[in-house]
Scaffold this motif. Sequence first.
Motif, PDB file in Angstrom:
ATOM      1  N   ILE A 191      29.949  35.608  29.339  1.00  0.00           N
ATOM      2  CA  ILE A 191      30.069  36.797  30.178  1.00  0.00           C
ATOM      3  C   ILE A 191      31.550  37.154  30.299  1.00  0.00           C
ATOM      4  O   ILE A 191      32.415  36.278  30.217  1.00  0.00           O
ATOM      5  N   LYS A 193      35.252  38.334  31.685  1.00  0.00           N
ATOM      6  CA  LYS A 193      36.051  38.120  32.892  1.00  0.00           C
ATOM      7  C   LYS A 193      36.210  39.466  33.606  1.00  0.00           C
ATOM      8  O   LYS A 193      36.284  40.505  32.952  1.00  0.00           O
ATOM      9  N   THR A 194      36.289  39.382  34.916  1.00  0.00           N
ATOM     10  CA  THR A 194      36.327  40.622  35.708  1.00  0.00           C
ATOM     11  C   THR A 194      37.497  41.518  35.319  1.00  0.00           C
ATOM     12  O   THR A 194      37.362  42.723  35.171  1.00  0.00           O
TER      13      THR A 194
ATOM     14  N   PHE B 272      42.305  37.231  40.474  1.00  0.00           N
ATOM     15  CA  PHE B 272      41.106  37.398  41.296  1.00  0.00           C
ATOM     16  C   PHE B 272      40.613  36.005  41.650  1.00  0.00           C
ATOM     17  O   PHE B 272      40.094  35.285  40.819  1.00  0.00           O
ATOM     18  N   VAL B 392      34.907  32.334  38.346  1.00  0.00           N
ATOM     19  CA  VAL B 392      33.952  33.375  37.961  1.00  0.00           C
ATOM     20  C   VAL B 392      34.679  34.578  37.353  1.00  0.00           C
ATOM     21  O   VAL B 392      34.338  35.044  36.274  1.00  0.00           O
ATOM     22  N   MET B 393      35.715  35.053  38.051  1.00  0.00           N
ATOM     23  CA  MET B 393      36.301  36.328  37.640  1.00  0.00           C
ATOM     24  C   MET B 393      37.448  36.185  36.648  1.00  0.00           C
ATOM     25  O   MET B 393      37.660  37.051  35.820  1.00  0.00           O
ATOM     26  N   GLU B 394      38.212  35.090  36.750  1.00  0.00           N
ATOM     27  CA  GLU B 394      39.340  34.925  35.821  1.00  0.00           C
ATOM     28  C   GLU B 394      38.954  34.120  34.590  1.00  0.00           C
ATOM     29  O   GLU B 394      39.496  34.322  33.522  1.00  0.00           O
ATOM     30  N   ARG B 395      38.039  33.178  34.766  1.00  0.00           N
ATOM     31  CA  ARG B 395      37.708  32.304  33.641  1.00  0.00           C
ATOM     32  C   ARG B 395      36.319  32.516  33.090  1.00  0.00           C
ATOM     33  O   ARG B 395      36.020  32.077  31.987  1.00  0.00           O
ATOM     34  N   ALA B 396      35.448  33.124  33.885  1.00  0.00           N
ATOM     35  CA  ALA B 396      34.040  33.275  33.494  1.00  0.00           C
ATOM     36  C   ALA B 396      33.444  31.924  33.095  1.00  0.00           C
ATOM     37  O   ALA B 396      32.686  31.813  32.132  1.00  0.00           O
ATOM     38  N   PHE B 398      31.265  29.128  34.849  1.00  0.00           N
ATOM     39  CA  PHE B 398      30.484  28.632  35.974  1.00  0.00           C
ATOM     40  C   PHE B 398      29.055  28.410  35.516  1.00  0.00           C
ATOM     41  O   PHE B 398      28.701  28.807  34.403  1.00  0.00           O
ATOM     42  N   GLN B 403      25.292  32.404  36.078  1.00  0.00           N
ATOM     43  CA  GLN B 403      25.681  33.510  35.189  1.00  0.00           C
ATOM     44  C   GLN B 403      24.500  34.437  34.965  1.00  0.00           C
ATOM     45  O   GLN B 403      24.648  35.667  34.982  1.00  0.00           O
TER      46      GLN B 403
END
Lengths: 267, 683
Positions: A191, A193-194, B272, B392-396, B398, B403
């Motif tokens: 997925i 990254k933001t 983030f 979650v947001m910087e490394r994706a 988890f 997911q």
Amino acid sequence: MKILVCLKQILDPDIPPRDFAIDRDNRRAARGSANLVTNIFCENALETALQLREKAEGEITALTFGPSSAEDVLRKALALKADHACLVEDEAGEYRNSATTALVLAAAIRKLGEFDLIMVGREAGDWGAGQTGGLLAEQLGLPSVSFVDSIEATADGVTLRRQTELGWEKVEATTPLVVTITNNDENVPRIPKTRDIMMSARKPVTNWKLSDIDVTCDDITAAGTALEVVDLAIPEKTTECEFIEGDSIDEKIDAFAKRLASIVQSA
Amino acid sequence: MMLLAALNPAEATREVMWNISHSWVMYMLLVPTMIIAGRGVYRQVQKWRAGQPAARFDRPAERIKRVVKHVLLQQATLRDRFAGVYHFLLFWGMITLTIATTVVLIHHDFSIDIMRGRFYLYFQSLFVDVLGVLAMTGVAMLAVRRWIVRPKKLVYTDESTWLLVLLFAILGTGFLLEGWRIAATNDPWGNWSPAGIVISKASLAVASVETLTTLHWLVWWFHMALVFGLIAWAPYTKLLHVLTAPLNIYTANLDAGGGTLKQIDFESAQSFGINSLEQFTWKDLLDLDACTECGRCTSVCPANTVGKQLSPRDIILDLQSLLDRNDLASRNSKSDGEQPDEYKPAFPVIGQTDNLSSDALFECTTCAACVEICPVSIEQLPKIVDMRRFQVMERAEFPQQMQDAISSLEGRGHPFKGTQLSRMDWAEGMDVPTIEDVDAPEVLLWVGCGGALVDRNQRSTRALANLLKQAGVNFAILGREETCTGDPARRIGNEFLFETLATQNIETLKTHNIKSVLTSCPHCFNTFRNEYPKLGGDFEVLHHTTYLAKLIGEGRLTLDAKAAERIAFHDPCYLGRHNGITDAPRKILKQLTGSAPAEMEKHGRQSFCCGGGGGLSFVDEPPDKRVNQERARQALDTNAETLAVGCPFCTTMMEDGINAVKGDREMVVKDIAEVMWETVSRE
């Protein structure tokens, strides 16, 4: 290595069955409340390409043929760090079969330039025809390998692992080459990254009309005749429940086995 | 004459600094002591100052109230009876002794004659002596706990041992000094110091006045050295909490438990989520230094209880030791002119220790039992979520099933990948009005994904809708327009997705001019109540337990027959602990059955999580480490026939848990709405 990945936007195949509807007159699925998503095998193809790029230097171009909404699948590919993205917009928005799609994709690829590896999902979650990859190779005059789930770059080409009924086959191939990708444990799509999602909105997407790649309506019509959908219907689901009788457990098992055998035979 | 004067209480006093000459040496030694201690405190203050801003000095009246409750009265500390009592004794004992020493200082060094008369007798002699004895009792209890009982939740370090020995030695030598002075001076007021007089008499039985005088001199200097040693050393030990705990309690987060997660400014944030010490707020860093290693947080952590890695105490302590090892002030802002592709943490935290591993962080159910129990107002949960956000947001990176939930939220607006149900299925054949049908509904029934898309919970949702119809409530649902509130996204750590969903929902509700939202899901409830207001969504928010209680109270619902079964109630974390609603469901149950519900040991704000919060309900836990099974055992132990709940996630988690561990016992799980619908008078 220059890699091109073809992506298809489809109706979410994970919607609840009772939400699924068809437009029988036009012989196509109705949008209904379903969301639009990237076909899962296309995502596997993109994931395989990303992994290949991590090991061997290269560039990834994402290509799709579809209505303007299909730009979303390209944005998602860009969020996953595809280098370039190209949308061939189908203004008519009609159903296109594998042959038409292959024709259009091939024309776009020729215009985009030379690629070592052209990756296509094994089949799409909407029609499940599984023809586009092979037909695309035909159009481009390239060899193709199907059901590939892993790719390694070698000095003069690639080593591919393909799934067969009997197990895996290892194939050595020279490039350029078209491969269709299937899923395995290792190419589960990552997925984004933001921050990359946010950045992807600002990246350029090449937007072509059919005329930009010199495909005419006549070409489309001609290619489309290769396949015709005659009718479309949702199969009626019925459930029959039958209890096997018997005095003892052994009798029941015996009767159960016989009944099972008779069902298999009649089927 | 002497005797008469001595017996006049108005003249009672003692010779201060008896037997001590060269007291200037003491003051000389006080200088380096204070320098060392001051340096220790200053060093930590500088580290906190390296953190990010946080507004924690507003509403001073509320804050002072907290300090009175939790510092002076030690309310939170006293929740653990044994430890609470000895801490209370030590706390007030040491304060009293410090005041007594100050009195000596005022009397001796400022030549203000205050150690005289009744004040001397009642306070300086009797009260101080008794409090000293109580403090010594506290030390003894502490020693028993640390060396004999040895609870698992404590941290056993040499530092703690030495601190304990030091406290004992200081108090012990203090009593000896008092006793020997009374003995050697034949103090006529000696009886006002009960411990002193005992030591005096015992000492005189074995030693001469001369010997005691010499010993007094020696021990006086030794006592002084110990006290100065402790003062100098304390800021470098966990005793720093003497300063940091009150400060931390004063600067605690005053928001409701469920509203304490930080917002991110996505335009300007360096990263983030958090993966570097200096990215925490100064209050987060102060939290680390306020920790007393009491271990209560870990002992109530559901994940830790079932044997998982997650330990809130060790997250705090490991961060504290990282803070100790790194000089935050020294951070050189190296900018090579180019924005790096990936954020590089200056003082990385995630994965630095096992306790800070990504796996451990994602075991948290965000139940906040740790935050609730902490006697010094440390906020473990927001830090865990801060670090999750980074993953979650910087490394994706988890857990895969989380997911999937996130992807489903992005694409479908609900977290249940592969559900066979759609939003309106539960209402089939029920004639439930949607927002298009109703002009100005009294309440909007926010069904929630858990209530609509999970097979089991359709029954609860139908029961609730039936109750509303029965009561003649003019309500409506959003139907297909409803999407997830964003709670799971936020708890998992995808703040960006949370904001997207929240903004979209606020917009939808405003478009329909909704004023009042009713929901049966405490997660939705919490998000609406505590989180949407910060994004511009102000609605009246009602949980169905309070709303149903209200309908009964107003006579809009009447209960028909008393429910015969014995019912226990499981408090959902996001209802009880995060939002303080524990009475309404009990009130309903009492009216249904005629008696108060059966209680598990852990209930109300101290409830134990079902295991489903924080995105964990989407994850398959290891078969031998399942939080819901642990809670199921606790529920089964009540011998109730029914476990009532007020949350769709708790319903399924508890039902699965009970079915897995019940053996030949029977217990059914029902939402409170279901229990009520069974007994309400119907037309």
